[in-house]
Design a protein around this motif. Structure first.
Motif, PDB file in Angstrom:
ATOM      1  N   ILE A 170       0.855  -1.208   0.023  1.00 24.15           N
ATOM      2  CA  ILE A 170       0.090  -0.001   0.164  1.00 24.15           C
ATOM      3  C   ILE A 170       0.952   0.730  -0.203  1.00 24.15           C
ATOM      4  CG2 ILE A 170      -1.871  -1.276   1.031  1.00 24.15           C
ATOM      5  CD1 ILE A 170      -1.344   0.074   3.591  1.00 24.15           C
ATOM      6  N   ASN A 171       0.060   2.749  -0.502  1.00 21.82           N
ATOM      7  CA  ASN A 171       0.930   3.388  -0.012  1.00 21.82           C
ATOM      8  C   ASN A 171       1.228   4.124   0.950  1.00 21.82           C
ATOM      9  OD1 ASN A 171       0.197   4.156  -2.618  1.00 21.82           O
ATOM     10  ND2 ASN A 171      -1.610   4.886  -2.710  1.00 21.82           N
ATOM     11  N   ASP A 172       2.344   5.022   0.868  1.00 22.46           N
ATOM     12  CA  ASP A 172       3.111   5.175   1.992  1.00 22.46           C
ATOM     13  C   ASP A 172       1.794   6.030   3.112  1.00 22.46           C
ATOM     14  OD1 ASP A 172       5.826   3.761   2.279  1.00 22.46           O
ATOM     15  OD2 ASP A 172       6.427   5.273   1.115  1.00 22.46           O
ATOM     16  N   THR A 195       2.603  -4.525   3.052  1.00 22.15           N
ATOM     17  CA  THR A 195       4.227  -3.526   3.514  1.00 22.15           C
ATOM     18  C   THR A 195       3.037  -2.377   2.833  1.00 22.15           C
ATOM     19  OG1 THR A 195       6.172  -3.256   3.668  1.00 22.15           O
ATOM     20  CG2 THR A 195       5.121  -4.605   1.466  1.00 22.15           C
ATOM     21  N   ASN A 196       4.560  -1.244   3.360  1.00 25.06           N
ATOM     22  CA  ASN A 196       4.175  -0.126   2.227  1.00 25.06           C
ATOM     23  C   ASN A 196       5.088   0.105   1.440  1.00 25.06           C
ATOM     24  OD1 ASN A 196       6.776   0.137   4.157  1.00 25.06           O
ATOM     25  ND2 ASN A 196       5.901   2.292   5.284  1.00 25.06           N
ATOM     26  N   LYS A 197       5.201   0.208   0.426  1.00 25.90           N
ATOM     27  CA  LYS A 197       6.128   1.192  -0.966  1.00 25.90           C
ATOM     28  C   LYS A 197       7.685   0.730  -0.454  1.00 25.90           C
ATOM     29  CE  LYS A 197       2.373   2.218  -4.110  1.00 25.90           C
ATOM     30  NZ  LYS A 197       1.637   3.521  -5.104  1.00 25.90           N
ATOM     31  N   GLY A 221       7.808  -0.474   6.523  1.00 25.01           N
ATOM     32  CA  GLY A 221       6.876  -0.951   7.573  1.00 25.01           C
ATOM     33  C   GLY A 221       5.873  -2.248   6.829  1.00 25.01           C
ATOM     34  N   SER A 222       5.737  -2.982   7.885  1.00 23.54           N
ATOM     35  CA  SER A 222       5.081  -4.233   7.402  1.00 23.54           C
ATOM     36  C   SER A 222       4.233  -4.822   9.352  1.00 23.54           C
ATOM     37  CB  SER A 222       5.689  -5.081   6.956  1.00 23.54           C
ATOM     38  OG  SER A 222       6.463  -5.911   7.585  1.00 23.54           O
ATOM     39  N   VAL A 223       2.834  -5.087   8.297  1.00 19.59           N
ATOM     40  CA  VAL A 223       1.654  -5.995  10.012  1.00 19.59           C
ATOM     41  C   VAL A 223       1.423  -6.855   9.156  1.00 19.59           C
ATOM     42  CG1 VAL A 223      -0.317  -5.817  10.696  1.00 19.59           C
ATOM     43  CG2 VAL A 223       1.080  -3.889  10.248  1.00 19.59           C
ATOM     44  N   ARG A 224       1.803  -8.505  10.114  1.00 16.95           N
ATOM     45  CA  ARG A 224       1.405  -9.682   9.079  1.00 16.95           C
ATOM     46  C   ARG A 224      -0.441  -9.907  10.336  1.00 16.95           C
ATOM     47  NH1 ARG A 224       4.772 -13.015   6.780  1.00 16.95           N
ATOM     48  NH2 ARG A 224       6.789 -12.211   7.074  1.00 16.95           N
ATOM     49  N   PHE A 225      -0.918 -10.559   9.427  1.00 18.43           N
ATOM     50  CA  PHE A 225      -1.806 -11.057  10.030  1.00 18.43           C
ATOM     51  C   PHE A 225      -2.179 -12.528   9.625  1.00 18.43           C
ATOM     52  CE2 PHE A 225      -3.039 -10.183   5.252  1.00 18.43           C
ATOM     53  CZ  PHE A 225      -3.751 -10.742   4.568  1.00 18.43           C
ATOM     54  N   GLU A 226      -3.167 -13.600  10.086  1.00 16.15           N
ATOM     55  CA  GLU A 226      -3.336 -14.823  10.094  1.00 16.15           C
ATOM     56  C   GLU A 226      -5.017 -15.362   9.783  1.00 16.15           C
ATOM     57  OE1 GLU A 226      -1.583 -17.461  11.205  1.00 16.15           O
ATOM     58  OE2 GLU A 226       0.705 -15.955  11.336  1.00 16.15           O
TER      59      GLU A 226
END
Length: 63
Positions: free
Chosen positions: A4-6, A36-38, A42-47
Motif C-alpha cells: 500500500i501507499n506510504d 507492507t508500504n511501498k 513498515g509491515s504488518v502480518r495477519f493470520e
C-alpha cells in the motif's frame, strides 16, 4: 502480500484484507499474510483462517 501507499495505516489494511479473504472463503487453507508500504519501512502480518469444513482431515480430527 499486499503493498500500500506510504502514510496509510498498515494495521487497518491488514484487518480489512483478513476480513475480506475470510468472508469470501475461497482459499481452503490457513496462511499468514502481510501488508507492507511501498518504501518497505513498515509491515504488518495477519493470520488467515479458512474455516473450511474439511480443515480437520489433515489433523486426524475427522475420520
Amino acid at each position: 502480500m499486499y503493498i500500500i501507499n506510504d502514510g496509510l495505516d498498515l494495521n487497518e489494511y491488514a484487518l480489512v484484507a483478513k476480513q475480506i479473504l475470510e468472508s469470501e472463503g475461497d482459499i481452503a487453507h490457513d496462511f499468514s499474510g502481510k501488508v507492507t508500504n511501498k518504501s518497505k519501512t513498515g509491515s504488518v502480518r495477519f493470520e488467515y483462517k479458512s474455516g473450511w469444513f474439511l480443515d480437520g482431515l489433515t489433523n486426524g480430527e475427522i475420520e
